[in-house]
Design an enzyme around this catalytic site. Structure first.
Site, PDB file in Angstrom:
ATOM      1  N   TYR A   2       6.554  -7.300   1.596  1.00  0.00           N
ATOM      2  CA  TYR A   2       6.820  -6.484   0.400  1.00  0.00           C
ATOM      3  C   TYR A   2       6.829  -7.367  -0.857  1.00  0.00           C
ATOM      4  O   TYR A   2       6.199  -7.032  -1.862  1.00  0.00           O
ATOM      5  CB  TYR A   2       8.172  -5.781   0.591  1.00  0.00           C
ATOM      6  CG  TYR A   2       8.515  -4.727  -0.427  1.00  0.00           C
ATOM      7  CD1 TYR A   2       8.026  -3.428  -0.313  1.00  0.00           C
ATOM      8  CD2 TYR A   2       9.355  -5.005  -1.503  1.00  0.00           C
ATOM      9  CE1 TYR A   2       8.366  -2.446  -1.227  1.00  0.00           C
ATOM     10  CE2 TYR A   2       9.702  -4.023  -2.422  1.00  0.00           C
ATOM     11  CZ  TYR A   2       9.213  -2.746  -2.281  1.00  0.00           C
ATOM     12  OH  TYR A   2       9.548  -1.779  -3.191  1.00  0.00           O
ATOM     13  N   LYS A  31       4.177  -7.068  -3.859  1.00  0.00           N
ATOM     14  CA  LYS A  31       4.647  -6.721  -5.201  1.00  0.00           C
ATOM     15  C   LYS A  31       4.357  -7.841  -6.212  1.00  0.00           C
ATOM     16  O   LYS A  31       4.005  -7.562  -7.358  1.00  0.00           O
ATOM     17  CB  LYS A  31       6.143  -6.369  -5.171  1.00  0.00           C
ATOM     18  CG  LYS A  31       6.472  -5.105  -4.359  1.00  0.00           C
ATOM     19  CD  LYS A  31       5.771  -3.847  -4.893  1.00  0.00           C
ATOM     20  CE  LYS A  31       6.249  -2.571  -4.220  1.00  0.00           C
ATOM     21  NZ  LYS A  31       5.559  -1.372  -4.708  1.00  0.00           N
TER      22      LYS A  31
END
Ligand code: NAD
Length: 257
Positions: A152, A156
């Site tokens: 993640y 991101k």
């Protein structure tokens, strides 16, 4: 006024749905997308409430051909796509040594690579009409890391980098690209984490929210979806031409520390 068109991925749940409601309330026609089974009913209801036109696509972010088809359908129906909001995303929490490869690939595919495919697909039309707004829903994890969220955090951070490049390439054509970096927002994605953390820490859910989930935020409240939606509306506006290439934290002071 001509209705502007916004394509919002993952807009049948959580943050994306809140953004879709806010854009519909301002008169945007909406291209909805998401994997929720009742997605088309959700889309119909929101569009009906605000008397705007809509399209629903269940295109899977992991299937580039389906993404191109969604953009083609939207462009055929509405003539143009003015605003692209790359919002669909998933999370998986595990230590690197235990992190399943298929989860890594899915997170990078959904949270990062899909935004590339969609930006590429809407680009020629935005360029030709000399107006475009790309808004990427990144995360505080686009700017900072937390343990056990390797895929993640990588995705991101990646989308923040992609946003900056799109901003540079889009500038001559009045195409802006920005990333919104929220702290914690109470959506199905986070509700699952609250339950998991409560179990892991053996704490009741309200305590786990303040002590664990919101530990990094100075403001010990979840970020309201409406705050993100209003910022997105501003970024989409004609008046925001010089606000581009930014990664904007909406994180209760997380990034102030
Ligand atoms: P959510 O789970 O409520 O919604 C996610 C949406 O993405 C759903 O509509 C889902 O169907 C869709 N989606 C997931 N996988 C998909 C796929 N393969 N193809 C098509 N659609 C797919 O989550 P949310 O909290 O609203 O998250 C939205 C975005 O905001 C995500 O990118 C997330 O990383 C980001 N974000 C969330 C928080 C938070 O605290 N909730 C904080 C920062 C950033």
């Amino acid at each position: 006024m001509k209705h502007k068109i916004a394509l919002i991925t993952g807009s049948t749940s959580g943050i994306g749905l809140g953004i879709a409601e806010a854009f519909a309330a301002k008169g945007y026609n909406i291209i909805f997308n998401g994997l929720e089974e009742n997605g088309s009913e959700i889309a119909r209801k929101v569009a009906g409430q605000h008397q705007v036109d809509f399209l629903f696509s269940g295109a899977n972010m992991l299937q580039p051909e389906a993404l191109r088809e969604m953009v083609a359908q939207g462009t055929e129906k509405f003539g143009s796509i003015d605003v692209l909001i790359n919002n669909a995303g998933i999370q998986h929490v595990a230590a690197i040594e235990d992190f399943p490869e298929e989860k890594w690939n899915a997170i990078i595919g959904i949270n990062l690579t899909a935004a590339f495919h969609l930006t590429k697909a809407v680009w020629p039309n935005m360029k030709a009409q000399k107006f475009g707004r790309i808004i990427n829903i990144a995360s505080a994890h686009g700017l900072f890391a937390s343990e056990f969220k390797s895929a993640y955090v990588a995705a991101k951070h990646g989308i923040v980098g992609f946003t900056k490049t799109a901003a540079l390439e889009g500038a001559p054509y009045n195409i802006t690209a920005n990333a919104i970096c929220p702290g914690y927002v109470k959506t199905p994605l986070v509700e699952k984490q609250i339950a998991d953390q409560a179990k892991a820490h053996n704490l009741p859910e309200n305590e786990v929210v303040k002590k664990v989930i919101l530990a990094k935020q100075a403001v010990k409240d979840f970020v309201p979806v409406s705050t993100i939606a209003e910022l997105a509306l501003f970024l989409a506006s004609e008046n925001a031409t010089t606000l581009t290439g930014a990664a904007l934290p909406v994180d209760g002071g997380w990034s102030a520390q």
